[in-house]
Design a protein around this motif. Structure first.
Motif, mmCIF file in Angstrom:
data_model
loop_
_atom_site.group_PDB
_atom_site.id
_atom_site.type_symbol
_atom_site.label_atom_id
_atom_site.label_comp_id
_atom_site.label_asym_id
_atom_site.label_seq_id
_atom_site.Cartn_x
_atom_site.Cartn_y
_atom_site.Cartn_z
ATOM 1 N N MET A 79 0.837 -1.174 0.000
ATOM 2 C CA MET A 79 0.000 0.000 0.000
ATOM 3 C C MET A 79 0.887 1.244 0.000
ATOM 4 S SD MET A 79 -2.613 1.522 2.918
ATOM 5 C CE MET A 79 -2.829 -0.022 3.665
ATOM 6 N N LYS A 80 0.603 2.178 -0.864
ATOM 7 C CA LYS A 80 1.375 3.421 -0.978
ATOM 8 C C LYS A 80 0.959 4.379 0.130
ATOM 9 C CE LYS A 80 4.051 6.179 -3.459
ATOM 10 N NZ LYS A 80 5.457 6.060 -3.368
ATOM 11 N N LYS A 81 1.931 4.889 0.870
ATOM 12 C CA LYS A 81 1.674 5.834 1.960
ATOM 13 C C LYS A 81 1.919 7.247 1.458
ATOM 14 C CE LYS A 81 1.280 2.510 5.053
ATOM 15 N NZ LYS A 81 0.113 2.103 5.716
ATOM 16 N N GLY A 82 1.092 8.195 1.916
ATOM 17 C CA GLY A 82 1.241 9.583 1.521
ATOM 18 C C GLY A 82 2.283 10.306 2.353
ATOM 19 N N LYS A 83 2.514 11.574 2.005
ATOM 20 C CA LYS A 83 3.511 12.375 2.720
ATOM 21 C C LYS A 83 3.157 12.541 4.187
ATOM 22 C CE LYS A 83 5.376 15.111 -1.038
ATOM 23 N NZ LYS A 83 5.613 16.456 -1.546
ATOM 24 N N GLY A 84 1.881 12.624 4.495
ATOM 25 C CA GLY A 84 1.456 12.785 5.885
ATOM 26 C C GLY A 84 1.933 11.652 6.766
ATOM 27 N N TYR A 85 1.947 10.442 6.221
ATOM 28 C CA TYR A 85 2.431 9.273 6.953
ATOM 29 C C TYR A 85 3.895 9.458 7.334
ATOM 30 C CZ TYR A 85 3.763 4.393 7.831
ATOM 31 O OH TYR A 85 4.233 3.239 8.392
ATOM 32 N N PHE A 86 4.684 9.942 6.400
ATOM 33 C CA PHE A 86 6.116 10.104 6.659
ATOM 34 C C PHE A 86 6.385 11.310 7.561
ATOM 35 C CE2 PHE A 86 5.987 7.489 2.846
ATOM 36 C CZ PHE A 86 6.770 6.431 3.278
ATOM 37 N N TYR A 87 5.535 12.337 7.495
ATOM 38 C CA TYR A 87 5.661 13.448 8.447
ATOM 39 C C TYR A 87 5.383 12.945 9.862
ATOM 40 C CZ TYR A 87 5.550 16.667 4.454
ATOM 41 O OH TYR A 87 5.811 17.342 3.299
ATOM 42 N N PHE A 88 4.337 12.128 9.994
ATOM 43 C CA PHE A 88 4.004 11.536 11.292
ATOM 44 C C PHE A 88 5.157 10.661 11.789
ATOM 45 C CE2 PHE A 88 2.258 7.836 13.591
ATOM 46 C CZ PHE A 88 1.769 8.487 14.718
ATOM 47 N N LEU A 89 5.697 9.841 10.893
ATOM 48 C CA LEU A 89 6.843 8.989 11.221
ATOM 49 C C LEU A 89 8.002 9.830 11.736
ATOM 50 C CD1 LEU A 89 8.490 6.318 11.124
ATOM 51 C CD2 LEU A 89 8.886 6.787 8.722
ATOM 52 N N GLY A 90 8.307 10.928 11.077
ATOM 53 C CA GLY A 90 9.389 11.812 11.501
ATOM 54 C C GLY A 90 9.140 12.401 12.880
ATOM 55 N N ALA A 91 7.898 12.817 13.137
ATOM 56 C CA ALA A 91 7.565 13.402 14.438
ATOM 57 C C ALA A 91 7.709 12.372 15.555
ATOM 58 C CB ALA A 91 6.146 13.971 14.413
ATOM 59 N N VAL A 92 7.213 11.158 15.317
ATOM 60 C CA VAL A 92 7.318 10.101 16.325
ATOM 61 C C VAL A 92 8.787 9.742 16.560
ATOM 62 C CG1 VAL A 92 6.811 7.660 16.802
ATOM 63 C CG2 VAL A 92 5.022 9.157 15.902
ATOM 64 N N ALA A 93 9.541 9.586 15.490
ATOM 65 C CA ALA A 93 10.963 9.243 15.622
ATOM 66 C C ALA A 93 11.715 10.337 16.374
ATOM 67 C CB ALA A 93 11.580 9.022 14.247
ATOM 68 N N GLY A 94 11.449 11.588 16.060
ATOM 69 C CA GLY A 94 12.117 12.692 16.747
ATOM 70 C C GLY A 94 11.789 12.736 18.227
ATOM 71 N N ALA A 95 10.502 12.545 18.560
ATOM 72 C CA ALA A 95 10.097 12.570 19.968
ATOM 73 C C ALA A 95 10.753 11.426 20.742
ATOM 74 C CB ALA A 95 8.573 12.487 20.072
ATOM 75 N N LEU A 96 10.734 10.227 20.166
ATOM 76 C CA LEU A 96 11.362 9.091 20.846
ATOM 77 C C LEU A 96 12.867 9.263 20.961
ATOM 78 C CD1 LEU A 96 9.360 6.113 19.337
ATOM 79 C CD2 LEU A 96 9.219 7.037 21.652
ATOM 80 N N ASN A 97 13.468 9.854 19.945
ATOM 81 C CA ASN A 97 14.908 10.085 19.988
ATOM 82 C C ASN A 97 15.264 11.052 21.112
ATOM 83 O OD1 ASN A 97 17.369 9.443 18.272
ATOM 84 N ND2 ASN A 97 17.571 11.627 18.642
ATOM 85 N N GLY A 98 14.474 12.094 21.259
ATOM 86 C CA GLY A 98 14.712 13.052 22.340
ATOM 87 C C GLY A 98 14.500 12.435 23.716
ATOM 88 N N LEU A 99 13.503 11.554 23.820
ATOM 89 C CA LEU A 99 13.214 10.923 25.109
ATOM 90 C C LEU A 99 14.195 9.817 25.465
ATOM 91 C CD1 LEU A 99 9.335 10.556 24.922
ATOM 92 C CD2 LEU A 99 10.617 11.907 26.585
ATOM 93 N N PHE A 100 14.525 8.973 24.487
ATOM 94 C CA PHE A 100 15.272 7.754 24.779
ATOM 95 C C PHE A 100 16.660 7.696 24.152
ATOM 96 C CE2 PHE A 100 10.735 6.368 24.690
ATOM 97 C CZ PHE A 100 10.581 6.314 26.057
ATOM 98 N N GLY A 101 17.026 8.651 23.317
ATOM 99 C CA GLY A 101 18.334 8.617 22.669
ATOM 100 C C GLY A 101 18.392 7.543 21.597
ATOM 101 N N SER A 102 18.014 7.871 20.414
ATOM 102 C CA SER A 102 17.975 6.975 19.259
ATOM 103 C C SER A 102 16.924 5.884 19.366
ATOM 104 C CB SER A 102 19.342 6.343 18.973
ATOM 105 O OG SER A 102 20.244 7.339 18.582
ATOM 106 N N GLY A 103 16.002 6.006 20.273
ATOM 107 C CA GLY A 103 14.908 5.048 20.362
ATOM 108 C C GLY A 103 13.973 5.124 19.174
#
Length: 118
Positions: free
Chosen positions: A1-25
């Motif tokens: 299934m093809k994901k839109g840009k919004g999916y990848f923006y969400f992915l970036g936000a989640v990854a950034g938040a976890l990285n800040g909380l857990f250090g590369s989490g």
């Protein structure tokens, strides 16, 4: 299934938040989410590293500003960490996708159990 840009923006936000909380989490979330976008496993792992590198840099900048930071401890991990990164990048090219997914899953489960028991 093809994901839109919004999916990848969400992915970036989640990854950034976890990285800040857990250090590369964020890498533990990025790989499965990229796989959910029907991207090959090896590309998911390589893309995750490319995403986590700048996130780790910016997280470190913000965290060093407000916390007691020990440069000696941080630098003591770098030499063998770099060696491990080179070995891992070499092995990524050699390991079949199915085995790579199982290894990654095993590490995630091991980490979760270890955190749960502590």
């Amino acid at each position: 299934m093809k994901k839109g840009k919004g999916y990848f923006y969400f992915l970036g936000a989640v990854a950034g938040a976890l990285n800040g909380l857990f250090g590369s989490g964020g890498g533990t979330v990025v790989v499965p989410m990229l796989q959910g976008a029907d991207i090959e496993s090896k590309k998911c792992h390589a893309t995750s590293i490319a995403i986590i590198l700048p996130l780790s840099f910016f997280s470190a900048l913000f965290l060093m500003n407000g916390l007691d930071f020990n440069w000696g401890t941080a630098f003591s991990y770098l030499p063998l960490g770099i060696v491990g990164a080179v070995i891992g990048a070499f092995l990524l090219k050699k390991i079949p996708n199915g085995l790579l997914r199982r290894i990654f899953g095993g590490i995630i489960i091991f980490s979760a159990v270890r955190l749960w028991l502590k």
